[in-house]
Design a protein around this motif. Sequence first.
Motif: not given
Length: 245
Positions: A208, A113, A109
């Motif tokens: 997020v 981000v 991930t």
Amino acid sequence: MQHHTFFALFCAVSVGMNDFVAGVPFRPRPRLSLEAIKQLSSMTNSQQNLFELETLGEPKEAIAPLDYFADLIWYILGLTVGAFFNLINYNLLQTTNTINNGKARLEDTLPDVDADVRTELQQISDNALSGAVSLIGELLYKLGRVLPSLTSTVSITLPGRMDPNDIIMAILGISLEQFLQELTNLIERSDTLLNNTITSVNSIIDRVNNPSVVEVLRTVVTDLIRARDFIRPVLNKLWEVMPPA
């Protein structure tokens, strides 16, 4: 029965029953059969089945034990030291594999981000998760050294008939009690690391906005909960055996 009550009773019986057992033939704890060892190592049985490989039944040990903690494991858990350590080894291997799966997902991930979240996730991967794997790896290494001699059904290379405490002392240079304490301490630390990491990742999820990243991070949390659940039964059994602080 509370731990301190059990220990007091056990010690009293050990000292006071000598006359009662006079003339009773010594019957050592049974060794696991090759089939049982393979079953423990196959990783296809449920946790309950692993514990049921040996049951308490009638006592297999004379009252005055050669090694207090080896007998304590037998009397409380119904397992030989080798069977108990095989079970711990199995659970720790599953814990490590599950942590590594979660760690890999988390690192996937990172490109998706923002910089602040990326830094937090990288720290979790590099510090908490790598730290837990390292702690467990240390235990797996030591278990791997002693298990062949503890579970062997053939003559071992060490001289004479040796008690589990003697085998562990000869290989690791510490007593069975000290090794049990080390197992307990390091697994407790791993459990704490996993708990803190689960909390941290959940906190990041709330910040997020990318749905696909949120989904992956939730899967990471699920992995870490599974990893923690593999070591909780081990801790519970170790706490049963070890005396209270």
